[in-house]
Design an enzyme around this catalytic site. Structure first.
Site, PDB file in Angstrom:
ATOM      1  N   GLU A 221       0.833  -1.199   0.000  1.00 57.01           N
ATOM      2  CA  GLU A 221       0.000   0.000   0.000  1.00 57.01           C
ATOM      3  C   GLU A 221       0.871   1.254   0.000  1.00 57.01           C
ATOM      4  O   GLU A 221       0.372   2.363   0.106  1.00 57.01           O
ATOM      5  CB  GLU A 221      -0.933  -0.007   1.214  1.00 57.01           C
ATOM      6  CG  GLU A 221      -1.913  -1.177   1.202  1.00 57.01           C
ATOM      7  CD  GLU A 221      -2.871  -1.143   2.377  1.00 57.01           C
ATOM      8  OE1 GLU A 221      -3.925  -0.507   2.272  1.00 57.01           O
ATOM      9  OE2 GLU A 221      -2.542  -1.778   3.400  1.00 57.01           O
ATOM     10  N   ARG A 223       5.112   2.720  -1.411  1.00 58.84           N
ATOM     11  CA  ARG A 223       5.945   2.881  -2.602  1.00 58.84           C
ATOM     12  C   ARG A 223       7.156   1.947  -2.570  1.00 58.84           C
ATOM     13  O   ARG A 223       7.943   1.976  -1.620  1.00 58.84           O
ATOM     14  CB  ARG A 223       6.421   4.345  -2.685  1.00 58.84           C
ATOM     15  CG  ARG A 223       7.328   4.618  -3.864  1.00 58.84           C
ATOM     16  CD  ARG A 223       7.810   6.065  -3.859  1.00 58.84           C
ATOM     17  NE  ARG A 223       8.676   6.293  -4.995  1.00 58.84           N
ATOM     18  CZ  ARG A 223       8.251   6.641  -6.210  1.00 58.84           C
ATOM     19  NH1 ARG A 223       6.964   6.792  -6.429  1.00 58.84           N
ATOM     20  NH2 ARG A 223       9.103   6.828  -7.199  1.00 58.84           N
TER      21      ARG A 223
END
Length: 344
Positions: A221, A223
């Site tokens: 959820e 990077r």
């Protein structure tokens, strides 16, 4: 004949000057068999080195026959389908894993990653940014930026609209390959060249760059920056970040071990070993001063975060009273919800 590094039979897009914009390889091959290599070489006239050789209709018939004789039925079927196309066709042959020097070469290496044939850092991508062109990715396919205004005008005159999804050097992965056993909520957030392991879920705000990815299973959820690889059973919380080598120009390879948790809006600029936790909102970089606590919660020493690299079972947190960053032994097991990662 020396063993080849990779072969890809592709169909792509060229601009009005005949320059490649992108290439799609239905079934790229890493370390091709001697039979496959000989079949492709005989039909294309390949000599040596790394080459991207345009294919014409006459060569395709010979290539298909050679492949069937060599027992390469899957590749032969691809060539059979290619014979019906009017698109530019290419046979890309890599004798070695040198820096990519052409667009077809670069795209073949990105395909190797997304087809899970190599893992991040498993193929040489040095100089790739300078090789790939910036392209308008549209509902009509890849369009040269210099040719986009004319294409937009012609579309309008025909009562149509060209939707430009993005302008970038890298297309989204799912337009080229959808690996088995994954879920991606927002496909534009996963670039071609990402390695997405089976059981991985990438949620709407998750992002995975090229030459990066997940072993799987895992929940992304946050990077996953270029060069970062996330181990199995790990969870990257909403809005969290991993510092890729492209970000600061450093040479430290950032990775996340098995069964780790990076909390929401947290981040790391160091590699994490297995079963580590970074609490929500806390960003750890290599030079971050960390107070190491013993099992009784007493301070033992103050170190830089880089000194803790390679150590498993750590919990990084911020003291809510003093604001100091602390590290203690993580005694909490991270277990992913099995139902969330059975991606049939």
């Amino acid at each position: 004949m020396s063993a080849l590094f990779s072969i890809g039979l592709g169909v792509g897009t060229q601009n009005a000057k005949g320059e490649w914009l992108e290439v799609f390889y239905a079934q790229p091959v890493l370390k091709p068999s001697e039979g496959l290599s000989k079949a492709v070489i005989a039909a294309t006239g390949y000599q040596q080195g790394n080459q991207a050789l345009s294919l014409d209709k006459g060569q395709l018939g010979t290539l298909e026959a050679n492949l069937r004789e060599a027992g390469e039925a899957a590749q032969a079927d691809i060539v059979k389908a290619m014979k019906q196309s009017s698109r530019p066709l290419v046979a890309t042959i890599l004798a070695s894993d040198d820096n990519p020097s052409s667009i077809p070469e670069g795209y073949l290496k990105l395909h190797l990653l997304s087809h899970r044939l190599v893992k991040p850092h498993g193929v040489n991508l040095n100089g790739l940014f300078g090789v790939l062109p910036n392209v308008a990715w549209t509902n009509k396919g890849a369009i040269d930026l210099a040719e986009l205004p004319q294409a937009q005008l012609e579309a309008r005159l025909n009562g149509e609209t060209i939707s430009v999804d993005c302008v970038d050097k890298f297309p989204k992965m799912t337009n080229y390959v959808v690996p088995a056993g994954i879920r991606i909520a927002h496909t534009a957030r996963v670039r071609l060249g990402a390695y997405i392991g089976e059981g991985t879920t990438v949620m709407h705000e998750g992002f995975v760059n090229f030459n990066a990815g997940t072993e799987g299973p895992g929940m992304i959820e946050g990077r996953v920056s270029a060069g970062v690889f996330v181990g199995k059973g790990s969870d990257l919380g909403g809005g969290c970040s991993t510092m890729g080598t492209l970000s600061g120009g450093g040479n430290i390879v950032i990775s996340v071990g098995d069964e780790c948790l990076i909390g929401a809006n947290a981040g790391i600029g160091i590699p994490l070993a297995d079963r580590c936790i970074v609490e929500a909102g806390l960003y750890i970089t290599a030079g971050t001063k960390v107070i190491v606590l013993d099992d009784q919660g007493q301070a033992v020493e103050t170190v830089k975060a880089r000194d803790l690299v390679g150590k498993s079972d750590l919990l990084f947190r911020r003291n809510s009273i003093t604001g100091a960053i602390e590290c203690k032994t993580n005694k909490t097991a991270i277990e992913l919800n099995e139902a969330l990662h059975t991606n049939n």
